[in-house]
Design a protein around this motif. Structure first.
Motif, PDB file in Angstrom:
ATOM      1  N   LYS A  45      58.909  51.905  50.157  1.00  0.00           N
ATOM      2  CA  LYS A  45      59.098  50.381  50.472  1.00  0.00           C
ATOM      3  C   LYS A  45      59.673  50.188  51.936  1.00  0.00           C
ATOM      4  N   SER A  46      60.721  50.984  52.100  1.00  0.00           N
ATOM      5  CA  SER A  46      61.357  50.704  53.498  1.00  0.00           C
ATOM      6  C   SER A  46      60.433  50.976  54.772  1.00  0.00           C
ATOM      7  N   ILE A  49      58.061  47.888  54.981  1.00  0.00           N
ATOM      8  CA  ILE A  49      58.911  47.015  55.676  1.00  0.00           C
ATOM      9  C   ILE A  49      58.998  47.113  57.069  1.00  0.00           C
ATOM     10  N   ARG A  50      59.576  48.325  57.382  1.00  0.00           N
ATOM     11  CA  ARG A  50      59.841  48.533  58.822  1.00  0.00           C
ATOM     12  C   ARG A  50      58.657  48.765  59.858  1.00  0.00           C
ATOM     13  N   TYR A  83      64.772  38.398  58.192  1.00  0.00           N
ATOM     14  CA  TYR A  83      64.503  39.931  57.711  1.00  0.00           C
ATOM     15  C   TYR A  83      66.153  40.377  57.623  1.00  0.00           C
ATOM     16  N   SER A  86      67.839  47.131  54.537  1.00  0.00           N
ATOM     17  CA  SER A  86      68.621  47.778  53.422  1.00  0.00           C
ATOM     18  C   SER A  86      70.082  48.111  53.946  1.00  0.00           C
ATOM     19  N   ASP A 166      65.207  44.018  52.010  1.00  0.00           N
ATOM     20  CA  ASP A 166      64.873  45.191  51.647  1.00  0.00           C
ATOM     21  C   ASP A 166      66.265  45.505  50.927  1.00  0.00           C
ATOM     22  N   GLU A 167      65.936  45.847  49.749  1.00  0.00           N
ATOM     23  CA  GLU A 167      67.115  46.081  48.682  1.00  0.00           C
ATOM     24  C   GLU A 167      68.334  45.171  48.778  1.00  0.00           C
ATOM     25  N   SER A 197      61.775  43.722  48.417  1.00  0.00           N
ATOM     26  CA  SER A 197      61.655  44.896  47.984  1.00  0.00           C
ATOM     27  C   SER A 197      63.026  45.280  47.187  1.00  0.00           C
ATOM     28  N   THR A 198      62.624  46.223  46.163  1.00  0.00           N
ATOM     29  CA  THR A 198      63.969  46.516  45.453  1.00  0.00           C
ATOM     30  C   THR A 198      63.403  47.775  44.265  1.00  0.00           C
TER      31      THR A 198
END
Length: 304
Positions: A45-46, A49-50, A83, A86, A166-167, A197-198
């Protein structure tokens, strides 16, 4: 490109040396939706996103925002995005007010020169009040929850078209989590698109319109949240001396099995299932509707 699509990810692949982060991921987000991106920690997930945010270099693939490719130095697209990473890392020696002032200064001239100026300071004040944040405290003295609140304000105060989170609820207490959900639903009602995102499935059922499930760096399912929950999937628990014969005939996926008890995922209609079971001696039977968590585990553990 479809005008209803704000974010498009095409064949995104990222390797860290020989280690796969994400592979050939393609996804489109519609304007004004909250899209849940779910998977356990380490699923990719991360990394996704990154890579989308150009914080790490992609091995392959492209990202488009409103039809334009999003490249690392594209400040025009960056202004459209809010943005929240996390882990929020800010300037420890600044106060909360100093941090927010600094961030606000990036957008003030843009707002003044715009034909449709946004009152960024007013939005900032609203968010500080709603999230009950003390601006006089130094960043280094903040709890994890209050640090996350600062991150939320930084992501939302310039009123972006696209939010990438993100989270986002890690560190927030349950009351503040509900406040945050309300904020996101308000943003959605304004037309903001949210990429959420989770690994917490209950969050998805509360606020998301669609969900993408990622496993081992691969997107394995994209589905409307409502239709995901409405799938014809049940979980059946049976106590019978003939449990193994029943499972063999039905060809179902066993979730757990112990002694004469067996629990399995079932997509056979109830009336047909009962007919098939009628020839067996059954001591007990329980048929349960699948929850969102059950659906997730079903997709997450099924064979490729």
């Amino acid at each position: 490109m479809n005008n209803d699509i704000i974010l498009e990810i095409k064949n995104l692949t990222k390797y860290y040396g020989d280690v796969l982060g994400v592979k050939e991921l393609s996804l489109q987000l519609k304007k004004g939706e909250i899209f849940g991106f779910i998977g356990p920690n380490g699923a990719g997930k991360s990394t996704t996103i990154r890579s989308v945010m150009n914080l790490i270099n992609k091995t392959e693939g492209q990202v488009f925002v409103e039809g334009k490719e999003f490249l690392k130095d594209d400040t025009e697209i960056k202004r459209m995005i809010g943005y929240l990473p996390s882990e929020v890392n800010l300037y420890d020696d600044l106060t909360v007010k100093g941090m927010l002032d600094y961030h606000e200064s990036f957008y003030k001239k843009l707002a003044e020169n715009s034909s449709k100026p946004k009152d960024i300071h007013a939005r900032r004040k609203e968010l500080v009040e709603v999230l009950q944040l003390d601006e006089s405290k130094k960043i280094e003295d903040l709890s994890l929850g209050n640090l996350k609140k600062v991150g939320i304000i930084l992501a939302l105060m310039h009123q972006p078209k696209l939010l990438i989170l993100d989270e986002p609820t890690s560190g927030l207490d349950p009351i503040m989590q509900n406040v945050f959900y309300d904020l996101l639903l308000e943003e959605k009602n304004k037309g903001t698109t949210i990429f959420y995102s989770t690994h917490i499935l209950s969050e998805v059922s509360k606020i998301c319109d669609r969900v993408g499930i990622i496993r081992g760096g691969k997107l394995i399912k994209v589905e409307e949240v409502d239709s995901l929950s409405d799938k014809n999937l049940t979980f059946v628990t049976i106590k019978s001396n003939q449990a193994s014969d029943i499972v063999k005939e039905l060809g179902v996926k066993v979730v757990s099995e112990e002694d004469n008890h067996v629990r399995f995922a079932n997509s056979i209609p109830d009336d047909e299932l009962i007919k098939k079971l009628s020839k067996y001696t059954i001591d007990k039977i329980l048929i349960e509707e699948a929850t969102l968590e059950d659906m997730f585990l079903h997709y997450y553990t099924e064979e490729d």
